[in-house]
Design a protein around this motif. Structure first.
Motif, mmCIF file in Angstrom:
data_model
loop_
_atom_site.group_PDB
_atom_site.id
_atom_site.type_symbol
_atom_site.label_atom_id
_atom_site.label_comp_id
_atom_site.label_asym_id
_atom_site.label_seq_id
_atom_site.Cartn_x
_atom_site.Cartn_y
_atom_site.Cartn_z
ATOM 1 N N VAL A 167 44.010 35.363 41.057
ATOM 2 C CA VAL A 167 45.012 35.994 41.917
ATOM 3 C C VAL A 167 44.539 37.426 42.157
ATOM 4 O O VAL A 167 44.408 38.210 41.209
ATOM 5 C CB VAL A 167 46.411 35.987 41.274
ATOM 6 C CG1 VAL A 167 47.402 36.744 42.160
ATOM 7 C CG2 VAL A 167 46.882 34.553 41.052
ATOM 8 N N TYR A 168 44.304 37.742 43.411
ATOM 9 C CA TYR A 168 43.809 39.074 43.784
ATOM 10 C C TYR A 168 44.936 39.847 44.454
ATOM 11 O O TYR A 168 45.500 39.394 45.453
ATOM 12 C CB TYR A 168 42.619 38.943 44.725
ATOM 13 C CG TYR A 168 42.074 40.258 45.218
ATOM 14 C CD1 TYR A 168 41.820 41.316 44.351
ATOM 15 C CD2 TYR A 168 41.792 40.442 46.574
ATOM 16 C CE1 TYR A 168 41.310 42.513 44.809
ATOM 17 C CE2 TYR A 168 41.277 41.637 47.038
ATOM 18 C CZ TYR A 168 41.042 42.667 46.157
ATOM 19 O OH TYR A 168 40.544 43.860 46.611
ATOM 20 N N MET A 169 45.266 41.005 43.883
ATOM 21 C CA MET A 169 46.264 41.905 44.465
ATOM 22 C C MET A 169 45.492 43.017 45.177
ATOM 23 O O MET A 169 44.865 43.866 44.527
ATOM 24 C CB MET A 169 47.180 42.464 43.388
ATOM 25 C CG MET A 169 47.835 41.399 42.508
ATOM 26 S SD MET A 169 48.881 40.233 43.420
ATOM 27 C CE MET A 169 50.247 41.315 43.854
ATOM 28 N N GLN A 170 45.545 42.997 46.500
ATOM 29 C CA GLN A 170 44.699 43.898 47.277
ATOM 30 C C GLN A 170 45.087 45.361 47.084
ATOM 31 O O GLN A 170 44.224 46.226 46.907
ATOM 32 C CB GLN A 170 44.780 43.540 48.763
ATOM 33 C CG GLN A 170 44.246 42.161 49.107
ATOM 34 C CD GLN A 170 44.246 41.912 50.583
ATOM 35 O OE1 GLN A 170 43.275 42.190 51.282
ATOM 36 N NE2 GLN A 170 45.349 41.378 51.095
ATOM 37 N N HIS A 171 46.384 45.649 47.113
ATOM 38 C CA HIS A 171 46.824 47.042 47.030
ATOM 39 C C HIS A 171 46.554 47.625 45.644
ATOM 40 O O HIS A 171 46.130 48.776 45.516
ATOM 41 C CB HIS A 171 48.304 47.145 47.378
ATOM 42 C CG HIS A 171 48.608 46.685 48.774
ATOM 43 N ND1 HIS A 171 49.895 46.414 49.208
ATOM 44 C CD2 HIS A 171 47.791 46.429 49.831
ATOM 45 C CE1 HIS A 171 49.854 46.026 50.473
ATOM 46 N NE2 HIS A 171 48.593 46.016 50.866
ATOM 47 N N GLU A 172 46.807 46.835 44.596
ATOM 48 C CA GLU A 172 46.584 47.315 43.235
ATOM 49 C C GLU A 172 45.123 47.184 42.809
ATOM 50 O O GLU A 172 44.724 47.766 41.797
ATOM 51 C CB GLU A 172 47.471 46.554 42.239
ATOM 52 C CG GLU A 172 48.961 46.773 42.430
ATOM 53 C CD GLU A 172 49.540 45.932 43.557
ATOM 54 O OE1 GLU A 172 48.778 45.152 44.182
ATOM 55 O OE2 GLU A 172 50.748 46.048 43.833
ATOM 56 N N GLN A 173 44.350 46.377 43.537
ATOM 57 C CA GLN A 173 42.944 46.110 43.201
ATOM 58 C C GLN A 173 42.818 45.524 41.800
ATOM 59 O O GLN A 173 41.997 45.943 40.986
ATOM 60 C CB GLN A 173 42.098 47.390 43.326
ATOM 61 C CG GLN A 173 41.946 47.906 44.750
ATOM 62 C CD GLN A 173 41.079 49.131 44.825
ATOM 63 O OE1 GLN A 173 41.566 50.254 44.862
ATOM 64 N NE2 GLN A 173 39.764 48.940 44.846
ATOM 65 N N THR A 174 43.636 44.522 41.532
ATOM 66 C CA THR A 174 43.575 43.804 40.259
ATOM 67 C C THR A 174 43.245 42.348 40.530
ATOM 68 O O THR A 174 43.589 41.796 41.589
ATOM 69 C CB THR A 174 44.910 43.901 39.506
ATOM 70 O OG1 THR A 174 45.960 43.326 40.299
ATOM 71 C CG2 THR A 174 45.235 45.347 39.179
ATOM 72 N N LEU A 175 42.613 41.723 39.543
ATOM 73 C CA LEU A 175 42.207 40.327 39.647
ATOM 74 C C LEU A 175 42.570 39.625 38.357
ATOM 75 O O LEU A 175 42.052 39.958 37.290
ATOM 76 C CB LEU A 175 40.702 40.221 39.911
ATOM 77 C CG LEU A 175 40.134 38.815 40.039
ATOM 78 C CD1 LEU A 175 40.727 38.092 41.237
ATOM 79 C CD2 LEU A 175 38.600 38.866 40.154
ATOM 80 N N ASP A 176 43.498 38.656 38.425
ATOM 81 C CA ASP A 176 43.904 37.856 37.274
ATOM 82 C C ASP A 176 43.183 36.516 37.347
ATOM 83 O O ASP A 176 43.348 35.768 38.310
ATOM 84 C CB ASP A 176 45.425 37.645 37.280
ATOM 85 C CG ASP A 176 46.186 38.958 37.176
ATOM 86 O OD1 ASP A 176 45.622 39.929 36.640
ATOM 87 O OD2 ASP A 176 47.337 39.018 37.657
ATOM 88 N N LEU A 177 42.416 36.205 36.315
ATOM 89 C CA LEU A 177 41.599 35.006 36.302
ATOM 90 C C LEU A 177 42.125 34.003 35.292
ATOM 91 O O LEU A 177 42.652 34.383 34.241
ATOM 92 C CB LEU A 177 40.141 35.362 35.954
ATOM 93 C CG LEU A 177 39.448 36.341 36.914
ATOM 94 C CD1 LEU A 177 38.064 36.681 36.403
ATOM 95 C CD2 LEU A 177 39.377 35.772 38.323
ATOM 96 N N ASP A 178 41.957 32.731 35.615
ATOM 97 C CA ASP A 178 42.465 31.667 34.752
ATOM 98 C C ASP A 178 41.520 30.474 34.860
ATOM 99 O O ASP A 178 41.157 30.044 35.947
ATOM 100 C CB ASP A 178 43.880 31.265 35.181
ATOM 101 C CG ASP A 178 44.420 30.120 34.344
ATOM 102 O OD1 ASP A 178 44.244 30.139 33.119
ATOM 103 O OD2 ASP A 178 45.005 29.188 34.933
ATOM 104 N N GLY A 179 41.131 29.941 33.685
ATOM 105 C CA GLY A 179 40.312 28.738 33.650
ATOM 106 C C GLY A 179 38.826 29.015 33.579
ATOM 107 O O GLY A 179 38.225 29.406 34.568
ATOM 108 N N HIS A 180 38.246 28.834 32.383
ATOM 109 C CA HIS A 180 36.797 28.957 32.188
ATOM 110 C C HIS A 180 36.259 30.279 32.743
ATOM 111 O O HIS A 180 35.359 30.311 33.589
ATOM 112 C CB HIS A 180 36.049 27.786 32.837
ATOM 113 C CG HIS A 180 36.435 26.449 32.298
ATOM 114 N ND1 HIS A 180 37.438 25.668 32.869
ATOM 115 C CD2 HIS A 180 35.961 25.738 31.231
ATOM 116 C CE1 HIS A 180 37.558 24.559 32.197
ATOM 117 N NE2 HIS A 180 36.682 24.561 31.190
ATOM 118 N N VAL A 181 36.825 31.351 32.230
ATOM 119 C CA VAL A 181 36.393 32.674 32.669
ATOM 120 C C VAL A 181 35.070 33.013 31.982
ATOM 121 O O VAL A 181 34.940 32.899 30.758
ATOM 122 C CB VAL A 181 37.462 33.736 32.348
ATOM 123 C CG1 VAL A 181 36.986 35.124 32.797
ATOM 124 C CG2 VAL A 181 38.783 33.373 33.024
#
Length: 274
Positions: A167-181
Motif C-alpha cells: 500500500v503506497y501513500m503518495q502524500h506521506e511517501q510511505t509503503l506498507d508491505l505484506d507477504g514475503h518481504v
C-alpha cells in the motif's frame, strides 16, 4: 433492205442508268450555310470591345499580386515537405512504437498495469516504485500487486525491497508491505520478513514480525527490526538467535534484548528474483 439482221440486233439494256455525282456547289443547303457564316462574321466585326474600367483593372492587379505570393509559397511548402518527409516518416514509426507500448497499459477506473512511480526523499535522493498492477483507491492511497522499490542512498549504495502486496501513500511517501518481504542492501545485508513498513521520505524501514537476516556480520533471527538508512544501522529487537561469522556456536538472546549492527560499506550485487 431491212436492217434487222440477226447478227446486229439492237436489244434494250437491262442495266438501269446510274445518275451522275452531285456537285457541292449545286447543294441547295450550301447557300444557307454561307449566309449564316457571313452573318456571324458581320456580327463579330460590328461588336465593340469595351475597355476595362478602373475597378476591373484594380481587381485584376490584386489577383496578379496575390498569385505572385501564393504560387511561390505553395512551391516552397511543397519543397520543404519533400525535404522533411523522411523525418516525418521516422516520427510516424516512432509514434507507432509508443502506441504499441501504451496499448499494454490498461487504465480502467484507477487500474493500471506495470505501474511506475518516481519521487525524492528528504535529502533529494531519488527512489522508484514499480508494480505489476496498481489500484488507485483515492487521491492518496494506491494498492500494489508485487511491488518493488529501489532507493538510492549514496552514489554507490542502494536498497532494494520487494513483496507480494503493498500500500503506497503518495502524500506521506510511505509503503506498507505484506507477504514475503525481501530487503537487500548494497553492503550485502539480506532481510526476510512477512511484513514491513517503509518511510521512503525519511529512509527508515521497520517490522514487528519475525526477521531472518544474513550479511557480513553473520546471521540473525529476531522478532523485529529497525533500519535507519541515513544512519546506516540495523537494530534487531525481541528474543532472537545470533550467529556471528567469528563465533563458534550460536547465541540465543534473552527476551526483550536488542542487537545493533552497523552497516558495512562494501558493495554487492542484487539477488536474483525467484
Amino acid at each position: 433492205m431491212s436492217n434487222d439482221s440477226p447478227h446486229s440486233p439492237e436489244q434494250p439494256s437491262d442495266t438501269p442508268a446510274t445518275p451522275g455525282a452531285q456537285r457541292e456547289d449545286f447543294d441547295p443547303d450550301r447557300q444557307a450555310q454561307l449566309d449564316r457564316l457571313n452573318a456571324h462574321r458581320q456580327a463579330a466585326f460590328q461588336r465593340v470591345r469595351k475597355a476595362p474600367s478602373k475597378d476591373e483593372i484594380a481587381r485584376r492587379r490584386l489577383r496578379l499580386n496575390r498569385a505572385k505570393w501564393i504560387l511561390p509559397t505553395v512551391a516552397g511548402v511543397f519543397l520543404v515537405s519533400i525535404a522533411a518527409w523522411p523525418e516525418i516518416t521516422h516520427l510516424l514509426h516512432q509514434n507507432r512504437a509508443i502506441l504499441h507500448e501504451l496499448s499494454k497499459v490498461q487504465l480502467e477506473s484507477g487500474h493500471m498495469d506495470r505501474a511506475v512511480y518516481h519521487d525524492l526523499d528528504r535529502q533529494g535522493r531519488p527512489y522508484m516504485l514499480t508494480a505489476d498492477v496498481a489500484h488507485q483507491i483515492d487521491d492518496d492511497r494506491i494498492d500494489l500487486d508485487h511491488p518493488q522499490a529501489d532507493l538510492l542512498l549514496h552514489p554507490n549504495e542502494w536498497v532494494y525491497v520487494r513483496a507480494d502486496r503493498g500500500v503506497y501513500m503518495q502524500h506521506e511517501q510511505t509503503l506498507d508491505l505484506d507477504g514475503h518481504v525481501v530487503l537487500y542492501r548494497s553492503d550485502g545485508v539480506l532481510l526476510n520478513t512477512p511484513t514491513a513498513d517503509l518511510d521512503l521520505k525519511q529512509g527508515i524501514a521497520a517490522t514487528h514480525d519475525w526477521v531472518h537476516a544474513e550479511g557480513p556480520f553473520g546471521t540473525q533471527d529476531a522478532q523485529g527490526a529497525f533500519l535507519d538508512q541515513n544512519a546506516n544501522l540495523i537494530q534487531f529487537m525481541g528474543p532472537g538467535r545470533t550467529v556471528h561469522n567469528n563465533d563458534i556456536a550460536p547465541t540465543d538472546g534473552p527476551a526483550g534484548s536488542s542487537l545493533t549492527v552497523p552497516g558495512a560499506a562494501s558493495s554487492a550485487g542484487r539477488p536474483k528474483q525467484p
